[in-house]
Write a protein that holds these residues in place. Structure first.
Motif, PDB file in Angstrom:
ATOM      1  N   ILE A 181       3.515   1.212   6.823  1.00  0.00           N
ATOM      2  CA  ILE A 181       2.055   1.111   6.746  1.00  0.00           C
ATOM      3  C   ILE A 181       1.644   0.184   5.605  1.00  0.00           C
ATOM      4  CG2 ILE A 181      -0.062   2.415   6.268  1.00  0.00           C
ATOM      5  CD1 ILE A 181       1.278   4.810   7.683  1.00  0.00           C
ATOM      6  N   SER A 182       2.287   0.331   4.450  1.00  0.00           N
ATOM      7  CA  SER A 182       1.973  -0.535   3.306  1.00  0.00           C
ATOM      8  C   SER A 182       2.257  -1.995   3.643  1.00  0.00           C
ATOM      9  CB  SER A 182       2.791  -0.106   2.087  1.00  0.00           C
ATOM     10  OG  SER A 182       2.440   1.193   1.677  1.00  0.00           O
ATOM     11  N   TRP A 183       3.389  -2.240   4.306  1.00  0.00           N
ATOM     12  CA  TRP A 183       3.732  -3.605   4.726  1.00  0.00           C
ATOM     13  C   TRP A 183       2.652  -4.168   5.647  1.00  0.00           C
ATOM     14  CZ3 TRP A 183       4.492  -4.878   9.887  1.00  0.00           C
ATOM     15  CH2 TRP A 183       4.875  -6.197  10.134  1.00  0.00           C
ATOM     16  N   ALA A 184       2.219  -3.369   6.630  1.00  0.00           N
ATOM     17  CA  ALA A 184       1.224  -3.844   7.592  1.00  0.00           C
ATOM     18  C   ALA A 184      -0.097  -4.157   6.898  1.00  0.00           C
ATOM     19  CB  ALA A 184       1.017  -2.796   8.684  1.00  0.00           C
ATOM     20  N   GLU A 185      -0.507  -3.313   5.984  1.00  0.00           N
ATOM     21  CA  GLU A 185      -1.755  -3.556   5.254  1.00  0.00           C
ATOM     22  C   GLU A 185      -1.663  -4.838   4.427  1.00  0.00           C
ATOM     23  OE1 GLU A 185      -3.270   1.083   4.748  1.00  0.00           O
ATOM     24  OE2 GLU A 185      -2.061   0.127   3.165  1.00  0.00           O
TER      25      GLU A 185
END
Length: 281
Positions: A237-241
């Motif tokens: 999720i952090s990567w996608a954000e």
């Protein structure tokens, strides 16, 4: 948890059609979709009862989508299944076992028509070498077909496969065929040991690397494991954000500060990751 827009369900729970009390529990289990089985889970002398009980259940709209796995088209019970089920208001889909050719799908689509509304959504289960070999032609056979998946127990027997990894080529073939036909990613076949939750989690993780999304279950205790396995991790999720923030600042291909490359395909993957993450909120 209900499936989000544009995504197939993550959890699908089988329940035998001749056990109405088990079907009722399945509807309250939290599964995205309940799969009422009229085929392998029902003995021959219980087929008529299972069909009648399922028809009664689906005479009204259930609290979650219900698909029914009918009997194989070459069986003595298929005609009665296809005569009784398609018009029921509570039916969301028909699962077709042992599909081996596009004509199987077309035949059912014509029989399962709902007037101007078109055919009931259909899902083909590929359970033989011939079915897998024809995966793309089956997947693209008719607009009513909304998904394909493997039936691994029958396929394992047909191929003589002893080790689980021996099915990986067939699994990849079905994932590719679904994508080529613009269908959603397939859900994994059932994991037969309902008490081996660690094994289930590992199997789901492997399925995710192959391109599957979600899984069919045969016991409610398997549902949370499947849900967790297919939900994006905190790191994902952090990567996608981070990807989407970078893409908003600088459209087109770019590199993140740590050297990772971002292009249109990566941005699309980031959107998918965050959409899946929102399903759990």
């Amino acid at each position: 948890m209900s499936a989000g827009p544009g995504f197939p369900p993550l959890t699908l729970l089988y329940a035998p059609g001749d056990r109405p009390e088990v079907v009722g529990k399945a509807l309250r289990s939290g599964a995205d979709v309940v799969l009422v089985d009229l085929e392998d889970a029902v003995a021959p002398d219980r087929k008529d009862y299972a069909r009648a009980a399922t028809a009664e259940r689906l005479s009204e709209h259930p609290p979650v989508p219900v698909h029914v796995r009918v009997n194989a088209l070459d069986s003595p019970w298929a005609d009665a299944d296809l005569a009784a089920l398609p018009a029921l208001p509570g039916l969301s889909g028909l699962r077709l076992p042992k599909v081996t050719s596009p004509s199987d799908v077309v035949q059912v689509a014509r029989r399962a028509a709902r007037g101007a509304g078109g055919a009931v959504p259909l899902y083909a289960l590929l359970e033989t070498a011939l079915g897998v070999e024809r995966a793309y032609t089956i997947a693209s056979a008719h607009p009513a077909l909304r998904g394909i998946a493997l039936g691994e127990a029958d396929l394992r027997a047909d191929l003589g496969v002893r080790e689980d990894a021996g099915l990986d080529w067939s699994r990849a073939r079905v994932v590719v065929a679904a994508r080529a036909a613009a269908l959603p990613p397939p859900a994994q076949s059932i994991y037969p040991d309902t008490r081996d939750l660690e094994g289930l989690a590992a199997s789901c993780a492997h399925g995710r690397t192959l391109g599957f999304l979600g899984r069919a279950a045969i016991h409610p205790r398997q549902l949370p494991v499947i849900e967790r396995a297919y939900a994006p991790t905190t790191e994902e999720i952090s990567w996608a954000e981070e990807v989407l923030k970078a893409a908003a600042r600088e459209p087109g291909a770019l590199a993140l500060p740590d050297g990772r490359f971002v292009d249109t395909a990566v941005v699309r993957e980031a959107h998918t990751t965050l959409s899946l993450a929102r399903r759990r909120r």
